[in-house]
Design an enzyme around this catalytic site. Structure first.
Site, mmCIF file in Angstrom:
data_model
loop_
_atom_site.group_PDB
_atom_site.id
_atom_site.type_symbol
_atom_site.label_atom_id
_atom_site.label_comp_id
_atom_site.label_asym_id
_atom_site.label_seq_id
_atom_site.Cartn_x
_atom_site.Cartn_y
_atom_site.Cartn_z
ATOM 1 N N ASP A 442 -17.594 15.738 -81.169
ATOM 2 C CA ASP A 442 -17.581 14.814 -80.032
ATOM 3 C C ASP A 442 -17.689 13.367 -80.524
ATOM 4 O O ASP A 442 -18.084 13.105 -81.674
ATOM 5 C CB ASP A 442 -18.761 15.169 -79.116
ATOM 6 C CG ASP A 442 -18.525 14.794 -77.662
ATOM 7 O OD1 ASP A 442 -17.621 13.989 -77.378
ATOM 8 O OD2 ASP A 442 -19.274 15.316 -76.808
ATOM 9 N N ASP A 506 -13.568 16.059 -69.378
ATOM 10 C CA ASP A 506 -14.842 16.585 -68.885
ATOM 11 C C ASP A 506 -14.716 17.012 -67.431
ATOM 12 O O ASP A 506 -15.686 17.500 -66.850
ATOM 13 C CB ASP A 506 -15.938 15.519 -69.005
ATOM 14 C CG ASP A 506 -16.546 15.505 -70.394
ATOM 15 O OD1 ASP A 506 -16.157 16.354 -71.212
ATOM 16 O OD2 ASP A 506 -17.405 14.637 -70.659
#
Ligand code: DGJ
Length: 704
Positions: A442, A506
């Site tokens: 990430d 997301d």
């Protein structure tokens, strides 16, 4: 040597003209007969009054010094003030599938080598340029495009977006002036990914001449389109440098990122028909072929930072029972990580949550037959971390100067060998200590102070991230890596060279996902598109959606589940299980077939099909309330026109009569038979769908 160098690939011909000392694209279009050479007179342009005598000197590397008045592809300066360049052609070298063209300006002390490579099967063409400082003073590069390309037509499809709404496509025409899309966030970005498509007016999924561009770079960049004074439209793409960032010492070189371009006469699907196999074979280097993408379970939207060993084991049990194949432990597992304000940089298991380390969870997961994956954010550290307490100077920025934080974190200066070494050692240690098959890598903050040692280091940081991933992969060749940056903020072909999956967004709300996945799929094939079944209530949109829509949307990517499956009711669990089983059964088609985006019968719908030798799978998702009252036929493109298909709706609505007075046989669950031609021209009877409903059709090629 002739005036033109010819490259062929994917049914196209590219003619690069080198007469007059400058390299230009004289032709790029459907394949020309072998030996064809255009009359020199065909390449002339009338020159208007009011412009330079030579006209607008537009070519592959237009420079002001050569008589170009638009945005130049190269801008440099010397400490003593010199800035004019006039690169002239020196020679061209052919390579299999490509060529290198060298240019030089001895007076300015600059050399350039433009490389053009055409991928023979797909025609995807790679442009990149390497510059050398042949002078005896430092050469500061302000801007260096990989190449300048003429856009054949003026309708541009560009991509913006934001967190949780990535790849938001918009169209425009540029009557005059310059449009630029810039990312200064140290990552590919959510708001300005470096891709675009330009084509003839009204180009669509199935029709129109188009050119697609994709800059393979995961850092700051600029993509520009400019209407030139003589009416032509140029596009350039390259890295965006911070002031004084790219200074070449005498003898030093700089190579631009690669600009990939492909053209098609068959609209956006025609482009994907080139980009998808190219990504599979060249960017991924075939490494995913024959390796079924395991269905994921990701803990993020199930537990967020609340990690409890017995709860996680129970989740793994439920996920395994649903058919999941890889369990990915997301954020929250490491020392002191209870929210997003602390602990990045301290990559060892939290002793409170994992008193015996990760071992018991890893073993439990593996005992269920699942692979184990782990979330990391290696480029970052929180101020509140042991790492930064010990090494407060390890962050990018000016020492002593406050900088804005993103999620309470700083970007580590990976250009410093000792920092990269320390992070490598932590990650490699984790991979050696446990059978970890997968890392979700990430990157969650914008980079605003990219300074190292008092100098801009945005470029060097991107290279250092690549080097860190490469080193980790080399040391752990079996480990797969996912590229994530707050969702889809790092989706590009250069990161994909070294990763196996992209976390698309997301936003797991399938209504949004349908559009996000549609735009993403122009450049990326489905097997790298992370797509998860989230909870019924979406945390990013506050919308509630059915399990069916969530599952049938995730089905078309690299499927996963990211929700507390224990909260699913028995019917939902059964449906999830069935969807995962369907995904596994159809995986060779879904991840190896030809993805064809469809024009839905209602403008408020999004439709896809994946077509293979044996048949196809198609979805029609109603993302808004229908604009038209009765469902128009679903005209499905991409099938073999001559073949006959048995068509079955896999999810006939349970209460069909709530929306339809008459329910067609296909929508009642009966099989209908039709040729590919019929299905494309006349269409399949479609159900009337309400917002949030989806229809999935399986088409099996019949032997008859
Ligand atoms: C951002 C990612 O996109 C999410 O999927 C999740 O991993 C969070 N970070 C965790 O902090």
């Amino acid at each position: 040597m002739s005036d033109q160098l010819r490259l062929d690939g994917g049914g196209d011909t590219l003619l690069v003209g080198i007469s007059g000392g400058r390299p230009r694209i004289d032709y790029w279009g459907p394949e020309l007969p072998q030996g064809f050479a255009p009359d020199a007179g065909l390449l002339e342009r009338a020159r208007p009054h009011g412009m330079l005598d030579g006209g607008e000197a537009f070519d592959l590397l237009p420079e002001a010094g050569n008589g170009f008045t638009g945005a130049p592809a190269l801008q440099v300066s010397r400490p003593s003030g010199g800035f004019i360049t006039q690169l002239r052609h020196q020679g061209a070298q052919r390579r299999p599938g490509g060529l290198d063209i060298t240019l030089a300006d001895p007076r300015a002390g600059v050399e350039a080598a433009i490389s053009i490579d055409v991928d023979a099967p797909t025609g995807v063409t790679a442009f990149r340029t390497r510059f050398r400082n042949t002078g005896d003073e430092p050469l500061r590069i302000e801007w260096a495009a990989a190449a300048a390309l003429e856009l054949p037509d003026g309708e541009v499809l560009a991509f913006g977006g934001r967190w949780a709404r990535e790849f938001d496509a918009h169209r425009f025409r540029l009557p005059a002036g310059l449009w630029a899309s810039e990312a200064r966030t140290g990552r590919t970005s959510h708001h300005a990914p470096p891709f675009l498509v330009a084509g003839e007016a009204g180009f669509g999924e199935h029709h129109g001449r188009v050119l697609g561009l994709h800059l393979a770079w995961s850092g700051d960049h600029r993509l520009l389109v400019e209407r030139l004074r003589d009416g032509r439209l140029q596009a350039q793409a390259g890295e965006l440098f911070w002031p004084g960032e790219m200074v070449l010492p005498p003898g030093g070189t700089y190579g631009t990122p690669t600009l990939y371009a492909a053209r098609s006469e068959a609209g956006l699907n025609g482009l994907s028909d080139r980009f998808h196999p190219f990504v599979r074979d060249r960017i991924l280097d075939g490494r995913l072929r024959g390796r079924p993408r395991p269905v994921h379970f990701n803990t993020w939207e199930a537990v967020y930072f609340r990690h409890d060993l017995s709860e996680l084991k129970a989740l793994a049990d439920s996920a395994a029972a649903a058919g999941v194949e890889r369990f990915v432990l997301d954020d929250g597992w490491f020392r002191g990580r209870n929210d997003d304000t602390a602990a990045l940089g301290d990559w060892s298991p939290d002793p409170v949550k994992y008193p015996d380390g990760l071992g018991p969870l890893v073993e439990h997961v593996r005992s269920l037959g699942l692979e184990f994956g782990l979330w990391v954010e290696p480029e970052m550290a929180n101020a509140d971390s042991d790492l930064l307490r010990a090494h407060p100077d390890w962050v990018l920025g000016e020492p002593g100067r406050e900088q804005p934080l993103g999620r309470g974190q700083y970007v580590l200066d990976l250009t410093r060998p000792e920092v990269a070494e320390a992070i490598f050692a932590q990650l490699d240690g984790l991979l050696s200590a446990h059978p970890i098959a997968y890392l979700k890598w990430d990157m969650n903050r914008d980079l605003t102070h990219p300074a190292s040692g008092g100098r801009p280091a945005s470029h060097a940081q991107v290279r250092a991230v690549y080097a860190l991933i490469d080193r980790l992969r080399a040391a752990n060749p079996a480990v797969e890596i996912e590229s994530c940056a707050s969702g889809g903020g790092r989706a590009d072909y250069e990161i994909l060279r070294r990763t196996d999956r992209i976390w698309t967004s997301d936003c797991n709300d399938p209504i949004e996902r349908q559009s996000i996945q549609r735009a993403f799929s122009i450049f990326f094939p489905p097997e790298v598109m992370g797509a998860h079944v989230g909870p019924a209530d979406s945390h990013t949109t506050a919308r509630t959606t059915s399990l069916e829509l969530r599952a049938m949307t995730a089905l078309f990517g690299h499927m996963g589940v990211e929700a507390d499956v224990r909260a699913f009711n028995p019917r939902e669990l059964e449906a999830l299980k069935a969807a995962i089983a369907l995904h596994k059964r159809l995986r060779p088609l879904l991840h190896g077939g030809r993805l064809v985006r469809q024009v839905p019968p209602d403008p408020g719908a999004v439709a896809f099909a994946v077509v293979g030798e044996e048949g196809a799978l198609a979805s029609l998702a109603q993302v808004e309330t229908p604009r038209i009252a009765g469902a128009a036929p679903f005209r499905l493109q991409g099938l073999d026109a001559q073949a006959t298909y048995d068509v079955r709706m896999l999810n006939p609505p349970r209460r069909a009569r709530a929306a339809m007075k008459h329910v067609p046989a296909l929508v009642r669950g009966e099989t209908v038979r039709a040729t590919g031609r019929w299905i494309a021209e006349t269409g399949l009877p479609a159900p009337i769908l309400r917002a949030g409903e989806i229809a999935v059709f399986q088409l099996s090629r019949s032997a008859a």
